[in-house]
Write an enzyme that holds these catalytic residues in place. Sequence first.
Site: not given
Length: 256
Positions: A10, A12, A93, A95, A169, A175, A214
């Site tokens: 991904n 992003k 996701h 985010e 996730e 991240g 990560s």
Amino acid sequence: MPHRPYIVGNWKMNGSRAMLAEARAIDRAAGRYPDVQVALAPPFTLIGALREAVSAMGVGGQDCHVAAKGAHTGDVSAPMLVDTGADFVIVGHSERRKDHGEGDAVVKAKAEAALAAGLGIIVCVGETLDERDAGKAEAVVSGQVDGSMPEGEAANEAVAAGKVAVAYEPVWAIGTGRVAEVPDVIAMHAAIRARLLALYGDAGAKVRILYGGSVNAGNAAELLAAPGVSGALVGGASLTAEAFLPIVAAAGSGEA
């Protein structure tokens, strides 16, 4: 595993046409691992160019709108993704959930819209650090699975065809460099599998459950070897062939 391991990058909000060279390098290497399904989800601006640049791996979008078309400035629909060359899309996701306020119902609607357009889907779920520390992680994620996964005949057909995946996730690991402990990953994937079997019956065993958060060359082999882990959704480490390919290799051989 129900299917061959699924390793998805991904990108992003990263990437320009100059990064197509990295994608080509990943694609060439992916061809050497026929037992691993490899895919990249670049920004919308690169989907068409990436689709033309690669042949051994999937190309997907990072989000789609619930509607097929209409007055939704700045949004991209699932049929548009198909038209530009995508074969799957990521929905839900963390985010998107956090930055755009997307709840389970919206994620479910997007998943169903994507399936209606013929796309495969990766539905993301995961708990925050506060939720884990409060002992609520499995309950929160199980609830997200129940509320976010598509329903109906099209969903059942897609599940049976292996076009549906879930990505676990943990929000606190995305991240940050922090990675969930393998026993916790195994337990969460088992909880997710139980919900998928409840939702889809025996066909729920065909839904691959990916781990994300990560993932890198150093931890991929251990994570991918864990029972119930069917692949990985990779963020920053998917931006270069040098960082991404050891993860693909780990999925294909059990060692990075």
